[in-house]
Design an enzyme around this catalytic site. Structure first.
Site: not given
Ligand code: UDX
Length: 447
Positions: A12, A36, A152, A154, A156, A205, A209, A261
């Protein structure tokens, strides 16, 4: 142009710093990890994130983005100091605020003039008040400062593009003008800006999530029922999602969610609720269903192959989702651990996450490509849907395997195609005819 200091250069913090610099601000990114910071100063980007290296290098060259370990370099003179440090789960699922507290204390020591301290880390409801208290304790009324929560969202793998194209900006503060000042940093974006109080912003937030994780656990529970009853969850999800009130996103059934997350945030929300006298039943189930999806892969393998001791299982994909090398709470890693515990040999392949995975599960074979991974395998498990796995030449892969069993943990393949190449195919919740045939209850009812 604003002067911004970002404390914490994780996903982030680094993305936020690089993007704010690219929008023309003067940004200092601060991290206590000297190695880092040295590496960032030498152009090394610690994470694999599309577009991030270009952004960092371009803005460093333009002198809009610098990296330091010193609060004295970053905080004095900044208009905004963002806190973007980690909040890992503690033993009871609660968010560990050690890093937030020490950042707040260090920031307090360096404040020079009126400053807005912005919390971007995902922090328990009430942390904004705590940060304000900590700073006030250090500095009394000597310096004017305001705390704003700016969670936030966003993801990954698409972090830069998510940051630059947000669905919404959430700002929470007890002083509306401070939130409005932070809003000016986002004026280039064409999206709704929600200004609310600190605690509500913090809760938005967690609720977001937790809801996303719930959607996935919900569709996965439906998938398990589909499997037993011979329905196809991919069509069910499509049929549901076309209802405007439901929507099509985030309804892909599979081996479940992972990443840094969802688990942490759902557990932290559950903990927050429980210690405040609530009885959070749904949140617990969301985590448990997800855990069970991982175990179900091993159960399926056992059903098909019998005892797994001495069997060879190929695992394709190790990161928690495609386009990242992050393996934190990745389903693949837990599945591999379960397989190793059962005495299976694992041959794994991932286009970018193998090195990180090897830190978690060192004693397995890391293959150089999908074909090498599948050589001699009794089954192949698709754990992460990297694009390149769509293009596997099954004609070539099939004969390399000892036994052609595909557990498609992300429902990316067509069962008919794999069957033509001699595979037994099992998706998640796709009610395959083979499972239907084996379900005596369905057979007895003539289904
Ligand atoms: C998540 C939130 O989307 C983001 O808004 C927050 O800031 C951080 O946590 P991220 O951890 O990057 O983001 O992953 P994301 O793209 O949301 O996917 C999370 C997990 O869900 C992945 O393991 C993905 O494979 C899984 N997933 C996603 C499913 O199994 N099915 C889906 O339909 C969507």
């Amino acid at each position: 142009m604003s002067r911004i200091c970002i404390v914490g250069t994780g996903y982030v913090g680094l993305v936020t710093g690089a993007c704010f610099a690219d929008l023309g601000n003067d940004v200092v990114c601060l991290d206590i990890d000297q190695a880092k910071v040295d590496s960032l100063n030498d152009g090394g980007i610690p994470i694999f994130e599309p577009g991030l290296d270009d952004l960092v290098i371009r803005n460093q060259a333009a002198n809009r983005l610098t990296f330091t370990t010193s609060y004295t370099d970053g905080v004095p003179g900044a208009d905004f100091v963002f806190i973007a440090v980690d909040t890992p789960p503690g033993p009871a699922g609660e968010a560990d605020l050690t890093s937030v507290e020490s950042a707040a204390a260090m920031i307090a020591g360096e404040l020079e003039g009126r400053t807005i301290v912005v919390d971007k880390s995902t922090v328990p409801v009430g942390t904004g008040d705590l940060v304000a208290e900590l700073i006030a304790r250090h500095r009394g009324n000597e310096i004017e400062f305001h705390v704003v929560s700016n969670p936030e969202f966003l993801r990954e793998g698409s972090a830069v593009s998510d940051f630059l194209n947000p669905d919404r900006i959430v700002l929470g503060s007890e002083v509306r003008e401070s939130a409005e000042e932070v809003a000016t940093l986002y004026r280039a974006f064409d999206c709704p800006i929600i200004i609310t109080d600190l605690r509500t912003a913090e809760m938005i937030k967690y609720a977001s999530n937790a809801f996303l994780a719930t959607r996935i656990s919900f569709i996965n529970e439906i998938a398990s029922v589909c499997d037993q009853l011979g329905a196809d969850v991919t069509e069910v999800a499509r049929g549901m999602g076309l209802d405007d009130r439901i929507g099509v996103g985030f309804l892909n059934a599979g081996i479940g969610w992972g990443g840094s997350c969802f688990r942490k945030d759902v557990l932290a929300l559950e903990h927050m609720a429980a210690v405040n006298g609530c009885h959070p039943q749904l949140l617990r189930a969301v985590v448990e269903i997800n855990r069970d999806m991982r175990r179900s892969v091993v159960r399926r393998l056992r059903e098909e192959l019998g005892e797994l001791r001495g069997k060879t299982i190929a695992v394709l994909g190790l990161s928690f989702k495609p386009n990242t090398d992050d393996v934190r709470d990745a389903p693949a890693i837990e599945i591999i651990r379960l397989l190793v515990n059962e005495g299976a040999q694992v041959r794994a392949f991932d286009p970018v996450a193998a090195a990180r995975a090897a830190e978690e599960v060192p004693d397995i074979h890391y293959a150089t490509d999908v074909y090498e991974a599948m050589t001699g395998a009794d089954a192949v498990v698709l754990a992460t849907e990297w694009n390149e796995f769509q293009e596997i030449d099954w004609q070539r892969a099939g004969p390399l395997m000892e036994n052609r069993l595909m557990i498609d943990g992300r429902n990316v393949y067509q069962s008919d195609e794999l069957r033509t190449h001699g595979f037994i195919y099992q998706g998640v919740g796709r009610g395959t005819p083979q499972r239907r045939e084996r379900n005596p209850a369905l057979a007895a009812e003539g289904l």
